[in-house]
Design an enzyme around this catalytic site. Structure first.
Site, PDB file in Angstrom:
ATOM      1  N   HIS A 185      -2.668  12.693 -27.086  1.00 51.97           N
ATOM      2  CA  HIS A 185      -3.030  11.339 -26.639  1.00 51.97           C
ATOM      3  C   HIS A 185      -3.887  10.635 -27.678  1.00 51.97           C
ATOM      4  CE1 HIS A 185      -2.404  12.237 -22.060  1.00 51.97           C
ATOM      5  NE2 HIS A 185      -1.288  11.882 -22.670  1.00 51.97           N
ATOM      6  N   HIS A 199      -2.084  17.896 -25.113  1.00 54.02           N
ATOM      7  CA  HIS A 199      -2.162  16.468 -24.772  1.00 54.02           C
ATOM      8  C   HIS A 199      -3.474  15.801 -25.161  1.00 54.02           C
ATOM      9  CE1 HIS A 199       1.580  17.225 -22.751  1.00 54.02           C
ATOM     10  NE2 HIS A 199       1.662  15.981 -22.305  1.00 54.02           N
ATOM     11  N   ARG A 253      -3.782  22.295 -12.630  1.00 51.94           N
ATOM     12  CA  ARG A 253      -2.788  21.349 -13.144  1.00 51.94           C
ATOM     13  C   ARG A 253      -3.135  20.899 -14.564  1.00 51.94           C
ATOM     14  NH1 ARG A 253       0.291  16.290 -10.131  1.00 51.94           N
ATOM     15  NH2 ARG A 253       1.371  15.536 -11.969  1.00 51.94           N
ATOM     16  N   LYS A 285       2.412  11.620 -10.950  1.00 56.44           N
ATOM     17  CA  LYS A 285       1.480  10.840 -11.767  1.00 56.44           C
ATOM     18  C   LYS A 285       2.161   9.554 -12.196  1.00 56.44           C
ATOM     19  CE  LYS A 285      -1.560  14.145 -14.053  1.00 56.44           C
ATOM     20  NZ  LYS A 285      -2.071  14.536 -15.390  1.00 56.44           N
ATOM     21  N   LYS A 321       6.715  23.145 -13.421  1.00 56.15           N
ATOM     22  CA  LYS A 321       5.886  21.989 -13.095  1.00 56.15           C
ATOM     23  C   LYS A 321       5.702  21.871 -11.587  1.00 56.15           C
ATOM     24  CE  LYS A 321       4.529  17.407 -14.003  1.00 56.15           C
ATOM     25  NZ  LYS A 321       4.489  16.272 -14.913  1.00 56.15           N
ATOM     26  N   GLU A 344      -4.746  17.331  -9.793  1.00 52.24           N
ATOM     27  CA  GLU A 344      -5.387  17.773 -11.026  1.00 52.24           C
ATOM     28  C   GLU A 344      -6.892  17.912 -10.918  1.00 52.24           C
ATOM     29  OE1 GLU A 344      -3.788  15.967 -14.567  1.00 52.24           O
ATOM     30  OE2 GLU A 344      -5.562  16.531 -15.687  1.00 52.24           O
ATOM     31  N   GLU A 357       7.947  19.109 -24.611  1.00 50.66           N
ATOM     32  CA  GLU A 357       7.413  19.385 -23.266  1.00 50.66           C
ATOM     33  C   GLU A 357       8.106  20.596 -22.641  1.00 50.66           C
ATOM     34  OE1 GLU A 357       4.850  17.903 -21.737  1.00 50.66           O
ATOM     35  OE2 GLU A 357       4.609  15.917 -22.635  1.00 50.66           O
ATOM     36  N   ASN A 417      -1.708  19.877 -19.564  1.00 49.45           N
ATOM     37  CA  ASN A 417      -2.165  19.031 -20.665  1.00 49.45           C
ATOM     38  C   ASN A 417      -2.247  19.782 -21.987  1.00 49.45           C
ATOM     39  OD1 ASN A 417      -2.469  16.604 -19.202  1.00 49.45           O
ATOM     40  ND2 ASN A 417      -4.340  17.407 -18.283  1.00 49.45           N
ATOM     41  N   ARG A 445       0.817  -1.227   0.000  1.00 49.69           N
ATOM     42  CA  ARG A 445       0.000   0.000   0.000  1.00 49.69           C
ATOM     43  C   ARG A 445       0.841   1.263   0.000  1.00 49.69           C
ATOM     44  NH1 ARG A 445      -3.212  -2.734   4.010  1.00 49.69           N
ATOM     45  NH2 ARG A 445      -4.756  -4.021   2.951  1.00 49.69           N
ATOM     46  N   HIS A 487       5.479  10.044 -27.738  1.00 47.02           N
ATOM     47  CA  HIS A 487       4.621  10.953 -26.965  1.00 47.02           C
ATOM     48  C   HIS A 487       4.911  12.431 -27.256  1.00 47.02           C
ATOM     49  CE1 HIS A 487       2.255  12.525 -23.672  1.00 47.02           C
ATOM     50  NE2 HIS A 487       3.318  13.119 -23.169  1.00 47.02           N
TER      51      HIS A 487
END
Lengths: 383, 383
Positions: free
Chosen positions: B266, B262, B255, B158, B241, B251, B200, B259, B136, B281
């Protein structure tokens, strides 16, 4: 995966007992009472307007309770999908985890939507973990249908699956958004499963509430038979757990007290390969709690009378209390020690145990000498 | 899985640039500079006394950097295991996730021990997710070896893997305990991969820092050739960032600005089946950013000059900017829309896009009409 539509007659639902879990932004309510599944649709519609749902359950639970839930949700005009898994601890596995995630993504549920875990601890732990990782975290509702799940696993946000290395070694802390503990669902439990859950109820008395333990000694028949004592016992257990979770959500300190009986108990489950025909979790905990008291006597911490009293109560309700009570045996002291070492509670090779100075006087001992534990287990194995 | 022992000559390590990520109890430092992998052992020993480690990397990265890391850790007297995975996006999958977890549990790492993600974004995302769920949640260190990972994926917590429904749909938010961005590791990157990471970097200028974008227009050759501008660019990107992550860790708000490019990016990755020979990417993000500016022109939000300026800079460094730049094509507007709908950023069927009023003037638009997007894509596909 199948979608089910059904209708049920309108059922009168008594006002439930509400136990809040005060975790700030992650806080939620536990509702306890009879017939809550029949009223679930309305409760969900009120609390989570505009959301969609995936009900995840197992075949056995579905047979008893799914129509009640889907009927109630249909009546409330909710949009949902149903996923039925195979019943049993085997579903807390990577393949089932992956396939449940696939079902949720196929249903195109979004981050604001909710999963519903309808079932016992296996379903709750698995669905909570799925909710914790789909889209990096979506909301979920626990609808525990076993006593064990109502007083323990559905509250507190521990989720997870098993691996070949041990139980619950993979998971996340992820709090539900609501817990609906329908006490009438317990009427469909096998007596053995009810007893197993009762071990976790008694645990709260043994940790730090001697008055509750004494109350259970006097009232356990009412709890078992479904009298008013049942709701009282479940609410007391949930309040105790909610309090501990509030002060230590991620088990860095006092939450470990909830593991009373669990270090031995988990080891017993591991050496019996999580074979529920031989030993279910609550039975492991019952034996573990009896052993924790006896080990505390062995360490001169607890009086033999208190250990005998604990054992007597667990035996009175029909729970196992001795290593010899496990059908097929539990192996050697060395094998039990190996299983203990793989437990999450081991830190830098040091064993953490919950020991006790008597009924309701448990404490965390984080440097127990392995040799002493092994010698104690050897003694117990000899009878 | 193999354990490696090696020794390296002592290397002088320049004082790194430190960018703190201020997240309270979950806060950590990003260290940026040349040769950090060679000094990693000492840094780890100082920050995490008494801990054990599992280095998880891929074959390609191992060839270039693993001996440097294991040598440094051996010199510092650290206890570690090494796990080498197959290189490539395919490793962000359930089977590799499960097998990496099995390696970590087999090594008997405990909750206080650390995983080390040595590699690019794939390794970082995968290892972060593994660290987030074993027992965990255990600690981990990011050692990003690509520009993309240094300025983006290694910072912010992330983590995740891909499914047949889309990229990063399964994962957790789990912050690393340290990021070591060794800028000399970037010398081993293929030019195409360096360029992809640069997309990026440029993104941070386009979001809200027009001065940084202008600086990049003037200094990009120095960034590419490994002059002092490289560290400056990486540190600026990491600071940007870190700031966004601090104000919105999970997010729920600003945040989402990260994106930019993105949603389209994506979708392009999805329709090209994450086939890195066709599109990586950062290339998807470059096309996505160009499209986001053009779409903003289409919506009368942004001047055509700003969109042309963005496109010109991305093309100057060798990045693709048009749907037609993707080898093998990207399908129909309808197929792209379907991919967009499966994105995590869709809420109740509403499309969230990052749009812009010009260079450095991006904003979150959370109710973009799907028909308008589809018509725009149809137009772009026609050339």
């Amino acid at each position: 995966m199948s979608s089910t539509e059904a209708t049920t007659a309108t059922t009168t639902v008594a006002a439930p007992t509400v136990v809040p879990v005060a975790l700030g932004k992650r806080g939620y309510d536990i509702l306890i009472g009879p017939g809550l599944i029949d009223g679930a649709g309305e409760e969900l519609a009120r609390r989570f307007p505009g959301s969609r749902y995936a009900i995840i359950t197992d075949e056995t639970v579905a047979e008893h309770h799914l129509d009640r839930l889907t009927g109630s949700m249909t009546d409330a005009g909710l949009d949902f999908t149903t996923v039925e898994l195979t019943a049993g601890e085997g579903s807390k596995s990577f393949p089932v985890f992956e396939s449940a995630i696939d079902c949720v993504l196929s249903a195109r549920l979004e981050r604001g939507d909710l999963l519903i875990a309808l079932g016992g601890g296996v379903i709750g732990d698995l669905v909570g973990f799925v909710a914790g990782v789909v889209r990096r975290g979506m909301r979920f509702v626990q609808m525990p249908t076993t006593l064990l799940a109502q007083v323990d696993s559905s509250v507190g946000g521990k989720t997870g699956i098993n691996t070949r290395h041990g139980k619950n070694l993979v998971g996340v802390f992820h709090q539900p958004s609501l817990v609906l503990a329908d006490t009438s669902a317990l009427d469909t439990l096998a007596p053995r499963d009810f007893r197993a859950g009762y071990a976790e109820v008694a645990k709260y008395g043994l940790i730090d509430d001697p008055a509750f333990f004494a109350w259970l000694e006097a009232n356990w028949r009412d709890v078992f038979s479904g009298g008013p004592g049942r709701i009282e016992a479940i609410a007391t257990a949930c309040r105790a757990k909610a309090h501990v979770v509030k002060i230590d959500e991620k088990e860095t300190g006092p939450r470990a007290l909830l593991n009373l009986g669990h270090t031995f108990g988990h080891a017993l489950e591991a050496v019996t390969h999580y074979d529920g025909t031989r030993l279910v979790h609550g039975e492991g905990v019952a034996i573990g709690m009896a052993l924790a008291h006896e080990f505390s006597v062995h360490m001169n911490l607890c009086s033999p009378d208190d250990a005998a009293r604990v054992k007597a109560h667990l035996e009175a309700v029909g729970l196992p209390t001795r290593l010899q009570d496990v059908p097929g045996g539990v192996g050697t002291a060395e094998e039990l020690m190996q299983a203990i070492y793989q437990d999450k509670k081991v830190k830098r090779g040091r064993l953490t145990f919950i020991l006790t100075r008597g009924v309701g006087k448990s404490f965390i001992a984080d440097d127990v000498a392995p040799d002493v534990v092994k010698a104690f287990l050897g003694e117990k194995l000899r009878g």
